[in-house]
Design an enzyme around this catalytic site. Structure first.
Site, PDB file in Angstrom:
ATOM      1  N   GLU A   1       0.819  -1.215   0.000  1.00 50.90           N
ATOM      2  CA  GLU A   1       0.000   0.000   0.000  1.00 50.90           C
ATOM      3  C   GLU A   1       0.858   1.273   0.000  1.00 50.90           C
ATOM      4  O   GLU A   1       1.088   1.872   1.046  1.00 50.90           O
ATOM      5  CB  GLU A   1      -0.951   0.038   1.204  1.00 50.90           C
ATOM      6  CG  GLU A   1      -1.884   1.246   1.160  1.00 50.90           C
ATOM      7  CD  GLU A   1      -2.758   1.403   2.404  1.00 50.90           C
ATOM      8  OE1 GLU A   1      -3.626   2.293   2.395  1.00 50.90           O
ATOM      9  OE2 GLU A   1      -2.562   0.652   3.373  1.00 50.90           O
TER      10      GLU A   1
ATOM     11  N   LYS B   1      -2.801  -2.012  -2.871  1.00 48.72           N
ATOM     12  CA  LYS B   1      -3.825  -1.096  -2.376  1.00 48.72           C
ATOM     13  C   LYS B   1      -3.369   0.316  -2.706  1.00 48.72           C
ATOM     14  O   LYS B   1      -2.361   0.796  -2.170  1.00 48.72           O
ATOM     15  CB  LYS B   1      -4.038  -1.267  -0.870  1.00 48.72           C
ATOM     16  CG  LYS B   1      -5.139  -0.352  -0.311  1.00 48.72           C
ATOM     17  CD  LYS B   1      -5.536  -0.723   1.116  1.00 48.72           C
ATOM     18  CE  LYS B   1      -6.601   0.233   1.642  1.00 48.72           C
ATOM     19  NZ  LYS B   1      -7.119  -0.159   2.969  1.00 48.72           N
TER      20      LYS B   1
END
Length: 293
Positions: free
Chosen positions: A175, A212
């Site tokens: 992420e 993400k």
């Protein structure tokens, strides 16, 4: 059910990932939005008890099932908590059919070169070893500017951690968030995509990751990442957008599904009756689910 079934659900399931991983730093803000003022808890222990009651209320809701919610990200402390007498990860998968993930990062370093790297993660191997029933992890960095050196450092660090997670038999959610308020957001996202592709190409068969990412300024920018053979799924963070904003932007990106936190809990309040709470949560879940299809 096996890790293979979890993998299949994450790769091909219709729905989204609920981010229920509020940590020590983000919990006071999450509780305030939920209608719990800091004056209502006198210690860190009481604070975490409040956020756990909020999480349990969400997970227990009728609409929180694998029909629309295919995964959920938990804070490390949550692994030791129980819902209806079962550990949270076990309850998620074996009662709700929702794949559990674990947030493993310990927060962010100070900004340098337009980015914030992850702080060191001491004891990671031990944490992964005791994460029973958990399919994967999530680890967050932040990009504030289109700075090539900074973005390269963020992605390199993310993939170093990802390899350790993969070695432990789990699937990491990489992420590298791009700040939605960045004046160079679109440029940073182009640079980020290219940097991630370089690292994906170094992974061997079976070394799978999820990504993400902030919903990109250019719709479908990350399709090449979603199509990469080492990527299980590309998911989107809400990044401070409202539920409606996040869902509108996400719906323009055909190969991303949601992994929302604040957008999932928007409008929920401790003071609501169960019927009011479930109706508000059900509305959010339905919006996010539809935007993820």
């Amino acid at each position: 059910m096996s890790k293979a079934q979890m993998h299949e659900q994450m790769a091909n399931g219709a729905g989204f990932i609920a981010a229920l991983d509020q940590s020590g730093g983000s919990t006071p803000k999450a509780l305030a939005l939920y209608g719990v003022d800091a004056a209502q808890y006198g210690s860190e222990e009481e604070m975490f008890a409040e956020i756990q009651r909020m999480r349990a209320r969400i997970i227990l809701a009728d609409d929180f099932t694998s029909k629309k919610v295919i995964g959920a990200i938990l804070f490390e402390r949550t692994l030791g908590e129980s819902i209806e007498g079962r550990k949270v990860a076990d309850y998620l998968w074996n009662v709700k059919g929702v794949v559990p993930f674990l947030k493993i990062d310990k927060g962010l370093e100070d900004e340098a070169n337009g980015v914030q790297l992850m702080k060191p993660i001491p004891g990671l191997a031990a944490t992964l070893a005791k994460a029973e029933g958990v399919f994967g992890t999530k680890e967050r960095s932040v990009i504030h500017e289109a700075n090539a050196e900074g973005i390269a450092a963020v992605v390199a660090q993310q993939f170093d951690v990802a390899r350790e997670v993969i070695a432990a038999g789990m699937v990491p959610i990489v992420e590298p968030e791009v700040n939605i308020h960045s004046t160079t957001k679109a440029q940073a996202e182009e640079m980020l995509k290219e940097e991630i592709l370089k690292h994906l190409d170094t992974l061997a068969e079976g070394q799978d990751v999820m990504l993400k990412l902030t919903i990109p300024s250019t719709a479908n920018l990350y399709d090449a990442l979603a199509d990469h053979p080492r990527v299980v799924r590309v998911v989107a963070l809400s990044g401070g957008y409202s539920t409606d904003q996040a869902c509108d932007l996400l719906s323009r990106n055909g190969k991303m599904i949601a992994s929302f936190s604040r957008a999932l809990t928007e409008g929920l309040s401790k003071q609501q009756s169960d019927a009011e709470f479930n109706a508000a949560l059900g509305s959010n879940i339905d919006k996010i689910y539809r935007a993820s299809l």
